[in-house]
Design a protein around this motif. Structure first.
Motif, PDB file in Angstrom:
ATOM      1  N   GLY A 119       4.935 -68.065  10.807  1.00  0.00           N
ATOM      2  CA  GLY A 119       4.481 -67.290   9.660  1.00  0.00           C
ATOM      3  C   GLY A 119       5.176 -67.651   8.360  1.00  0.00           C
ATOM      4  N   MET A 120       6.213 -68.473   8.429  1.00  0.00           N
ATOM      5  CA  MET A 120       6.956 -68.878   7.240  1.00  0.00           C
ATOM      6  C   MET A 120       6.267 -70.077   6.584  1.00  0.00           C
ATOM      7  SD  MET A 120       9.471 -66.745   7.126  1.00  0.00           S
ATOM      8  CE  MET A 120      10.622 -67.465   5.992  1.00  0.00           C
ATOM      9  N   LEU A 121       6.419 -70.188   5.265  1.00  0.00           N
ATOM     10  CA  LEU A 121       5.881 -71.342   4.563  1.00  0.00           C
ATOM     11  C   LEU A 121       6.778 -72.543   4.788  1.00  0.00           C
ATOM     12  CD1 LEU A 121       4.786 -69.804   1.151  1.00  0.00           C
ATOM     13  CD2 LEU A 121       3.334 -70.507   3.041  1.00  0.00           C
ATOM     14  N   LYS A 122       6.157 -73.706   4.930  1.00  0.00           N
ATOM     15  CA  LYS A 122       6.897 -74.958   5.098  1.00  0.00           C
ATOM     16  C   LYS A 122       6.072 -76.056   4.437  1.00  0.00           C
ATOM     17  CE  LYS A 122       4.932 -76.712   9.323  1.00  0.00           C
ATOM     18  NZ  LYS A 122       5.214 -77.776  10.204  1.00  0.00           N
ATOM     19  N   PRO A 123       6.698 -77.190   4.110  1.00  0.00           N
ATOM     20  CA  PRO A 123       5.912 -78.286   3.539  1.00  0.00           C
ATOM     21  C   PRO A 123       4.866 -78.763   4.538  1.00  0.00           C
ATOM     22  CG  PRO A 123       8.276 -78.706   3.300  1.00  0.00           C
ATOM     23  CD  PRO A 123       8.116 -77.517   4.202  1.00  0.00           C
ATOM     24  N   ALA A 124       3.687 -79.063   4.047  1.00  0.00           N
ATOM     25  CA  ALA A 124       2.655 -79.630   4.912  1.00  0.00           C
ATOM     26  C   ALA A 124       3.093 -81.025   5.348  1.00  0.00           C
ATOM     27  CB  ALA A 124       1.329 -79.707   4.165  1.00  0.00           C
ATOM     28  N   PRO A 125       2.685 -81.472   6.524  1.00  0.00           N
ATOM     29  CA  PRO A 125       3.039 -82.830   6.952  1.00  0.00           C
ATOM     30  C   PRO A 125       2.334 -83.863   6.071  1.00  0.00           C
ATOM     31  CG  PRO A 125       1.621 -81.755   8.577  1.00  0.00           C
ATOM     32  CD  PRO A 125       1.925 -80.744   7.533  1.00  0.00           C
ATOM     33  N   CYS A 126       3.038 -84.935   5.743  1.00  0.00           N
ATOM     34  CA  CYS A 126       2.444 -85.997   4.924  1.00  0.00           C
ATOM     35  C   CYS A 126       2.819 -87.364   5.480  1.00  0.00           C
ATOM     36  CB  CYS A 126       2.875 -85.887   3.465  1.00  0.00           C
ATOM     37  SG  CYS A 126       4.632 -86.151   3.142  1.00  0.00           S
ATOM     38  N   THR A 127       1.965 -88.343   5.194  1.00  0.00           N
ATOM     39  CA  THR A 127       2.243 -89.736   5.551  1.00  0.00           C
ATOM     40  C   THR A 127       1.687 -90.636   4.463  1.00  0.00           C
ATOM     41  OG1 THR A 127       0.197 -90.009   6.803  1.00  0.00           O
ATOM     42  CG2 THR A 127       2.139 -89.357   8.057  1.00  0.00           C
ATOM     43  N   ILE A 128       2.239 -91.838   4.388  1.00  0.00           N
ATOM     44  CA  ILE A 128       1.708 -92.907   3.543  1.00  0.00           C
ATOM     45  C   ILE A 128       1.569 -94.127   4.431  1.00  0.00           C
ATOM     46  CG2 ILE A 128       2.105 -94.434   1.568  1.00  0.00           C
ATOM     47  CD1 ILE A 128       3.803 -92.213   0.315  1.00  0.00           C
ATOM     48  N   LYS A 129       0.401 -94.766   4.353  1.00  0.00           N
ATOM     49  CA  LYS A 129       0.162 -96.008   5.071  1.00  0.00           C
ATOM     50  C   LYS A 129      -0.174 -97.093   4.055  1.00  0.00           C
ATOM     51  CE  LYS A 129      -1.677 -93.613   9.109  1.00  0.00           C
ATOM     52  NZ  LYS A 129      -2.884 -93.285   9.851  1.00  0.00           N
ATOM     53  N   VAL A 130       0.379 -98.279   4.280  1.00  0.00           N
ATOM     54  CA  VAL A 130       0.079 -99.437   3.431  1.00  0.00           C
ATOM     55  C   VAL A 130      -0.476-100.524   4.336  1.00  0.00           C
ATOM     56  CG1 VAL A 130       1.015-101.205   1.906  1.00  0.00           C
ATOM     57  CG2 VAL A 130       1.858 -98.858   1.739  1.00  0.00           C
TER      58      VAL A 130
END
Length: 153
Positions: A119-130
């Motif tokens: 129920g707590m806020l957290k950063p959304a998962p992110c990725t970068i692909k090259v």
């Protein structure tokens, strides 16, 4: 929960300041009719200078996971900040040129907050692909740091 929200807002603000100094290159397709590139003499470039060289094109994919909506800041060819529906993906073609060939360009994505299982806020998962290879992530949202990568040829 308030502390997490303040952290997320601070992170987004810091990322906006850092990426605000980024390159504002035009895409080849975004030039308007009548726009002509400045001549070498007008820009002070001599013939044969390395600033006219271009690197190989790269496909950069920014991804933010989760569900619902979140504000996302990403820096590729230009800086962007908007509210998106998750999961979200943005693909850009980037080609380094001039001094960028030597020093590189930082690409980044700063995900907004999503609600975690507790129920707590957290950063959304992110990725970068090259070019199909994952080069950055935030450990499925466990890290408060943005996803960023120095793109070099």
């Amino acid at each position: 929960m308030r502390k997490t929200a303040i952290l997320a807002i601070s992170l987004l603000a810091a990322a906006a300041l850092v990426t605000g100094c980024g390159s504002e290159k035009k895409d080849a397709g975004s030039a308007q009719a009548g726009d002509a590139p400045p001549s070498a003499s007008a820009t002070g470039e001599a013939k044969g200078s390395s600033s006219g060289k271009k690197g190989v094109p790269h496909q950069v994919v920014f991804e933010v996971g989760g569900t619902g909506a979140a504000k996302v800041l990403w820096n590729g060819n230009t800086n962007h900040f908007e509210e998106v529906t998750l999961p979200w993906t943005k693909t850009e073609s980037m080609q380094l040129e001039g001094a960028e060939l030597k020093v590189g360009v930082t690409v980044s994505v700063v995900p907004g907050s999503v609600q975690g299982p507790d129920g707590m806020l957290k950063p959304a998962p992110c990725t970068i692909k090259v070019d199909g290879k994952q080069v950055a992530d935030n450990q499925d949202g466990k890290s408060a740091k943005p996803c960023e990568y120095k793109l070099k040829d």
